[in-house]
Design a protein around this motif. Structure first.
Motif, short mmCIF file in Angstrom:
data_model
loop_
_atom_site.label_atom_id
_atom_site.label_comp_id
_atom_site.label_asym_id
_atom_site.label_seq_id
_atom_site.Cartn_x
_atom_site.Cartn_y
_atom_site.Cartn_z
N ASN A 198 -14.92 -27.15 -27.29
CA ASN A 198 -16.26 -26.61 -27.19
C ASN A 198 -16.08 -25.10 -28.06
O ASN A 198 -15.66 -24.30 -27.51
CB ASN A 198 -16.51 -26.24 -25.78
CG ASN A 198 -17.00 -27.37 -24.90
OD1 ASN A 198 -17.58 -28.47 -25.63
ND2 ASN A 198 -16.45 -27.56 -23.84
N PRO A 199 -16.38 -25.23 -29.42
CA PRO A 199 -16.18 -23.75 -30.09
C PRO A 199 -17.03 -22.65 -29.57
O PRO A 199 -16.72 -21.71 -30.01
CB PRO A 199 -16.45 -24.28 -31.56
CG PRO A 199 -17.21 -25.64 -31.58
CD PRO A 199 -16.95 -26.40 -30.04
N TYR A 201 -20.70 -33.11 -22.70
CA TYR A 201 -21.43 -32.21 -23.67
C TYR A 201 -20.32 -31.57 -24.53
O TYR A 201 -19.20 -31.43 -24.35
CB TYR A 201 -22.35 -31.25 -22.88
CG TYR A 201 -21.27 -30.27 -22.02
CD1 TYR A 201 -20.49 -29.09 -22.67
CD2 TYR A 201 -21.05 -30.54 -20.64
CE1 TYR A 201 -19.78 -28.23 -21.82
CE2 TYR A 201 -20.45 -29.67 -19.78
CZ TYR A 201 -19.59 -28.60 -20.47
OH TYR A 201 -18.90 -27.70 -19.89
N GLN A 202 -20.84 -31.20 -25.71
CA GLN A 202 -20.02 -30.29 -26.43
C GLN A 202 -20.87 -29.06 -26.77
O GLN A 202 -21.98 -29.21 -27.27
CB GLN A 202 -19.60 -30.79 -27.71
CG GLN A 202 -18.61 -30.32 -28.54
CD GLN A 202 -18.05 -31.01 -29.71
OE1 GLN A 202 -18.73 -31.65 -30.27
NE2 GLN A 202 -16.80 -30.68 -30.19
N GLN A 203 -20.29 -27.85 -26.79
CA GLN A 203 -21.35 -26.64 -27.19
C GLN A 203 -20.57 -26.22 -28.44
O GLN A 203 -19.45 -25.66 -28.67
CB GLN A 203 -20.82 -25.52 -25.98
CG GLN A 203 -21.24 -25.83 -24.55
CD GLN A 203 -21.00 -24.87 -23.48
OE1 GLN A 203 -19.77 -24.57 -23.42
NE2 GLN A 203 -21.97 -24.30 -22.93
N ILE A 204 -21.64 -26.08 -29.42
CA ILE A 204 -21.38 -25.75 -30.59
C ILE A 204 -22.44 -24.61 -30.84
O ILE A 204 -23.60 -24.84 -31.07
CB ILE A 204 -21.47 -26.81 -31.73
CG1 ILE A 204 -20.53 -27.94 -31.39
CG2 ILE A 204 -21.30 -26.33 -33.33
CD1 ILE A 204 -20.36 -29.05 -32.24
N GLY A 205 -21.93 -23.55 -31.23
CA GLY A 205 -23.14 -22.35 -31.39
C GLY A 205 -23.72 -21.97 -30.26
O GLY A 205 -22.99 -21.86 -29.12
N ASP A 206 -25.13 -22.11 -30.20
CA ASP A 206 -25.70 -21.79 -29.11
C ASP A 206 -26.53 -23.12 -28.65
O ASP A 206 -27.32 -23.08 -27.77
CB ASP A 206 -26.91 -20.90 -29.15
CG ASP A 206 -26.37 -19.38 -29.34
OD1 ASP A 206 -25.37 -19.00 -28.95
OD2 ASP A 206 -26.87 -18.67 -30.33
N ASP A 231 -16.25 -20.07 -35.16
CA ASP A 231 -16.23 -20.79 -36.25
C ASP A 231 -14.95 -21.88 -36.04
O ASP A 231 -14.01 -21.68 -35.46
CB ASP A 231 -15.62 -19.97 -37.55
CG ASP A 231 -15.53 -21.23 -38.59
OD1 ASP A 231 -15.72 -22.45 -38.36
OD2 ASP A 231 -15.28 -20.38 -39.83
N PRO A 232 -15.45 -23.25 -35.62
CA PRO A 232 -14.49 -24.23 -35.07
C PRO A 232 -13.39 -24.32 -36.21
O PRO A 232 -12.12 -24.29 -35.57
CB PRO A 232 -15.36 -25.52 -35.35
CG PRO A 232 -16.84 -25.00 -35.27
CD PRO A 232 -16.64 -23.68 -35.92
N GLU A 233 -13.53 -24.06 -37.38
CA GLU A 233 -12.17 -24.14 -38.22
C GLU A 233 -11.28 -22.91 -38.02
O GLU A 233 -10.15 -23.25 -38.45
CB GLU A 233 -12.49 -24.21 -39.73
CG GLU A 233 -13.51 -25.50 -40.06
CD GLU A 233 -13.73 -25.64 -41.44
OE1 GLU A 233 -13.33 -24.91 -42.34
OE2 GLU A 233 -14.28 -26.82 -41.75
#
Length: 490
Positions: free
Chosen positions: A408-409, A465-470, A413-415
């Motif tokens: 869950n980034p 779920y996956q939380q990416i950004g908002d 930034d995931p990278e």
């Protein structure tokens, strides 16, 4: 309840005198939930301050405001030094101190809390007791399940929930207690009968300044068992094989019941046999010794079963009932959960998201794997950065191949998170790859697996779920794995 009665729990406060004769219908901390006749408690959060919403709460019908400062609003305002502390007292008073009538077990530790609570639920159900459960996956009151947003909810939600449990004739309440909840006072007002400690390893160092502070927070559960011996039988259940238990023992005035495998303890597992489909061991207790054959896999689950067994013994559950429960429980959602879709290799989904839990699960898999072990794993964003390289090092040490991917980034930034993970690996490490997209990473692992290989998909477990950004997206590791298996080209 009359306002004077609600406020009676607060020794000092500033406000109108005499206290208005107002009937309080409910207590709320979210102005959007206010209805006519409610009390609104202004809580300072990480991103919003309830004081800013006092006027809106009154517009919706709030009759009284509890705050930390004077507010220019058209309703009585009572000020206290700390509204979070006051909330726990007010909620417990308003709901008539529900845990004084409800036996309560609290489970804390880095890993294993969820499994221990579910094993305890099974034990008490086998004992004919109606249970309530609060934890990471959900809240359960009898057979009814409710979604939950924190491992341990705030004091208001807890007291409301315990009141509902009493209303529905729950016999035994069981809850996970996080270090955040202990440190923030969310469990103030909870009258615990048994406090259970599982283990301590690195986690949450984005919140706690160091491991000593993390342990200090855990110790609060045991000190809050109280100092009196007035007829209530209270127990601290401690892991004898954990060094941290020594401090926890010093933190409590109550009876101590220990469990373990490698050091002298009151509840012991001996002759442990770990297999791919079952775990067998001899359970030795102060009362009697029995043989256990359980569906829960791995050494870490032996400890979870011991912890639950010791807590149940503290509350006078017969060993025969404990034995029956341990042998009949099928598993826990997202904890070493197999994904079976007719494939010739094994896929396991687990919530392991700390270095210690990932190592435990991979060690368990290595004990029964016949061929290659693959792990798909990442690290959460906006959380402890120092554990990221540790997670990567453990993955490449215990797996034949690691696939590093997003967890869950959140707002990071995931990278950049993945860079933090691989930065700690030596140049000689070549048994890994980085695939940022989690769905692609799972599909890749499934596509390269051969007969009798094992794939561990770690970090998210029961989460859907996956939380990416908002943005929160639908994402379930188990469903993605099944999809990958069905679409795989043999």
């Amino acid at each position: 309840m009359k306002l004077t009665e609600v406020l009676s729990c607060l020794p000092f406060y500033d406000g109108p005198t005499p206290v208005p004769q107002i009937d309080i219908q409910s207590i709320e901390v979210d102005h959007r939930n206010i209805v006519e006749g409610d009390m609104f408690v202004c809580i300072k959060g990480h991103t919003v301050d309830g004081h800013d919403f006092a006027k809106k709460a009154i517009d919706r019908g709030a009759r009284v405001i509890i705050a930390e400062k004077e507010l220019d609003v058209p309703a009585p305002v009572f000020t206290v030094p700390d509204t979070s502390r006051a909330l726990a007292m007010l909620a417990s008073t308003f709901y008539h101190h529900p845990t004084n009538e409800l036996p309560l077990i609290g489970v804390t530790g880095t890993n294993g809390k969820t499994t221990v609570t579910y094993v305890l639920e099974k034990i008490f159900n086998e004992y004919g007791r109606k249970t309530g459960l609060i934890g990471t996956i959900q809240m359960k009151i009898g057979e009814q399940s409710y979604p939950i947003h924190n491992t341990t909810p705030n004091a208001l939600v807890l007291q409301q929930s315990f009141k509902e449990m009493n209303d529905k004739n729950i016999d035994q309440a069981i809850m996970e207690v996080s270090s955040h909840a202990l440190d923030q006072g969310r469990v103030f007002g909870c009258n615990f009968d048994v406090a259970v400690f599982t283990n301590l390893s690195q986690d949450h160092l984005d919140y706690h300044k160091d491991m000593d502070d993390y342990l200090r927070a855990k110790s609060l559960l045991f000190s809050q068992l109280g100092n009196s011996y007035n007829g209530e039988k209270k127990f601290a259940v401690l892991n004898a094989d954990e060094e941290a238990s020594a401090l926890l023992k010093r933190s409590t005035a109550q009876h101590v019941l220990t469990y373990g495998c490698n050091h002298p303890a009151d509840v012991i597992a001996k002759d442990i046999q770990l297999e791919i489909t079952k775990t067998t061991f001899t359970l030795q207790t102060p009362e009697e010794t029995v043989e256990i054959q359980s569906n829960l896999i791995g050494m870490f689950n032996v400890y979870n079963m011991l912890a639950a067994s010791a807590a149940a013994l503290a509350l006078d559950v017969p060993v025969s009932i404990i034995q029956k429960a341990l042998e009949s429980i099928k598993g826990v959602n997202g904890r070493f959960e197999p994904v079976n879709a007719g494939q010739s290799f094994a896929v396991v989904v687990d919530y392991a998201h700390t270095p210690d839990s990932l190592e435990n699960v991979l060690q368990t898999i290595n004990e029964f794997s016949k061929r290659n072990v693959y792990v798909v794993v990442g690290c959460g964003g906006d959380r402890d950065r120092t554990k990221r390289p540790l997670m990567a090092q453990i993955a490449v040490k215990y797996a034949d191949r690691a696939v590093f991917t997003s967890d869950n980034p959140r707002t990071e930034d995931p990278e950049a998170i993945l860079d933090d993970m691989v930065r700690g690996l030596s140049r000689n490490e070549t048994n890994y790859e980085v695939i940022t997209d989690r769905k692609r990473a799972i599909h890749h692992a499934v596509n390269i697996a051969k007969r009798d290989d094992v794939i561990l998909i770690a970090g998210k477990g029961h989460e859907t779920y996956q939380q990416i950004g908002d943005v929160t997206y639908d994402f379930d590791d188990r469903e993605v794995a099944r999809e990958a298996i069905f679409s795989r080209e043999e």
